[in-house]
Design a protein around this motif. Structure first.
Motif, PDB file in Angstrom:
ATOM      1  N   PRO A  88      86.416  94.716  78.364  1.00 51.87           N
ATOM      2  CA  PRO A  88      86.533  93.922  79.479  1.00 51.87           C
ATOM      3  C   PRO A  88      86.671  92.482  78.967  1.00 51.87           C
ATOM      4  N   VAL A  89      87.525  91.677  79.753  1.00 49.34           N
ATOM      5  CA  VAL A  89      87.604  90.400  79.199  1.00 49.34           C
ATOM      6  C   VAL A  89      86.519  89.293  78.784  1.00 49.34           C
ATOM      7  N   LEU A  90      85.504  90.043  79.600  1.00 52.00           N
ATOM      8  CA  LEU A  90      84.099  88.977  79.287  1.00 52.00           C
ATOM      9  C   LEU A  90      83.391  89.558  78.119  1.00 52.00           C
ATOM     10  N   ILE A 109      75.118  91.734  88.084  1.00 53.44           N
ATOM     11  CA  ILE A 109      74.244  91.241  86.948  1.00 53.44           C
ATOM     12  C   ILE A 109      73.780  92.518  86.154  1.00 53.44           C
ATOM     13  N   ASP A 110      73.365  93.634  86.721  1.00 52.08           N
ATOM     14  CA  ASP A 110      72.935  94.782  85.966  1.00 52.08           C
ATOM     15  C   ASP A 110      74.073  95.333  85.259  1.00 52.08           C
ATOM     16  N   PHE A 111      75.388  95.740  85.553  1.00 51.97           N
ATOM     17  CA  PHE A 111      76.423  95.905  84.856  1.00 51.97           C
ATOM     18  C   PHE A 111      76.743  95.185  83.788  1.00 51.97           C
ATOM     19  N   VAL A 112      76.790  93.975  83.842  1.00 50.74           N
ATOM     20  CA  VAL A 112      76.795  92.915  82.804  1.00 50.74           C
ATOM     21  C   VAL A 112      75.754  92.981  81.487  1.00 50.74           C
ATOM     22  N   ARG A 113      74.593  93.045  82.226  1.00 51.11           N
ATOM     23  CA  ARG A 113      73.549  93.178  81.187  1.00 51.11           C
ATOM     24  C   ARG A 113      73.512  94.467  80.366  1.00 51.11           C
ATOM     25  N   LYS A 168      71.390  85.651  77.505  1.00 50.50           N
ATOM     26  CA  LYS A 168      70.778  85.829  78.636  1.00 50.50           C
ATOM     27  C   LYS A 168      71.804  85.796  79.714  1.00 50.50           C
ATOM     28  N   VAL A 169      71.538  86.783  80.849  1.00 54.24           N
ATOM     29  CA  VAL A 169      72.452  86.953  82.007  1.00 54.24           C
ATOM     30  C   VAL A 169      71.628  86.524  83.159  1.00 54.24           C
ATOM     31  N   VAL A 170      72.552  85.426  83.606  1.00 54.96           N
ATOM     32  CA  VAL A 170      71.990  84.854  85.069  1.00 54.96           C
ATOM     33  C   VAL A 170      72.746  85.256  86.046  1.00 54.96           C
TER      34      VAL A 170
END
Length: 77
Positions: free
Chosen positions: A29-31, A54-58, A69-71
């Motif tokens: 993923p680009v991120l 948020i859960d996927f990114v974490r 930290k993911v917010v």
């Protein structure tokens, strides 16, 4: 001095047609590309994403050793 990076990735991608931060580029993923690059010059990273992601990114950022930290982002810019 400590340097932190804030990656803003909460957009819906309306003009792009999908969430471009989650679009695949060269196998990831680009991120994740952005996070890995930021980790080479930052002491920590804050990723701002949508409530839906948020859960996927974490989960996919767990593979990065650097502190992050993911917010949740806001409703608009």
């Amino acid at each position: 001095m400590k340097i932190w990076t804030v990656l803003v990735a909460a957009g819906e991608g309306l003009r792009f047609g999908s969430k471009k931060q989650l679009a695949e580029l060269a196998g990831m993923p680009v991120l994740l590309h952005s996070t890995l690059n930021a980790s080479s010059v930052s002491d920590g990273i804050v990723v701002v994403t949508s409530a839906d992601d948020i859960d996927f990114v974490r989960n996919f950022l767990k593979s990065i050793d650097q502190f992050h930290k993911v917010v949740e982002g806001g409703a608009t810019r």
